[in-house]
Enzyme design. Structure first.
Site, PDB file in Angstrom:
ATOM      1  N   HIS A   1      -1.228  10.624  -2.443  1.00  0.00           N
ATOM      2  CA  HIS A   1      -2.430  10.198  -1.741  1.00  0.00           C
ATOM      3  C   HIS A   1      -3.376  11.342  -1.407  1.00  0.00           C
ATOM      4  CE1 HIS A   1      -4.850   9.207   1.837  1.00  0.00           C
ATOM      5  NE2 HIS A   1      -4.989   8.040   1.217  1.00  0.00           N
TER       6      HIS A   1
ATOM      7  N   HIS B   1       0.840  -1.193   0.000  1.00  0.00           N
ATOM      8  CA  HIS B   1       0.000   0.000   0.000  1.00  0.00           C
ATOM      9  C   HIS B   1       0.876   1.243   0.000  1.00  0.00           C
ATOM     10  CE1 HIS B   1      -2.892   2.779   2.217  1.00  0.00           C
ATOM     11  NE2 HIS B   1      -3.473   2.530   1.053  1.00  0.00           N
TER      12      HIS B   1
END
Length: 121
Positions: free
Chosen positions: A50, A9
């Site tokens: 992100h 991730h």
């Protein structure tokens, strides 16, 4: 039964600053697949980051969607993690996929997470 797919991730974010080529390289070296976060710049380029803002993971401030790629490329995206990563920049999707092509050891899944897609009205 096939082997499980291990997905890093934001790259190997415990080893290198998240969503940087260093984090992706580390994950690929271990044979992991990747989950990457995508956003559009003010000039329509796809970058790997992100948050909606650059404040948390770079030395800059502002919304990704309001900054052109050239401005994003000047930001330091690694020093917040450790000074040894000060050369890390916000990568483009193309750079990240090229890295996967060059560094993968096994078939690699790349999960793309577009953070925000704005539609024109």
């Amino acid at each position: 039964m096939s082997e499980p797919i291990i997905i890093a991730h934001r790259g190997l974010a415990g080893y290198a600053p998240e969503n940087t080529l260093a984090a992706f390289s580390a994950a690929l070296d271990l044979g992991f697949s990747l989950e990457i976060d995508l956003a559009l710049t003010a000039d329509g380029e796809i970058v790997v980051i992100h948050d909606r803002r650059v404040d948390r993971t770079t030395n800059g401030q502002g919304l990704v969607a309001e900054l052109p790629l050239a401005a994003l490329r000047r930001l330091d995206a690694g020093s917040w993690f450790h000074p040894s990563f000060s050369d890390q920049r916000v990568p483009t999707l193309a750079e990240t996929l090229q890295l996967v092509k060059e560094r993968r050891r096994v078939p690699t899944l790349v999960a793309l997470d577009f953070k925000e897609i704005q539609e024109e009205v």
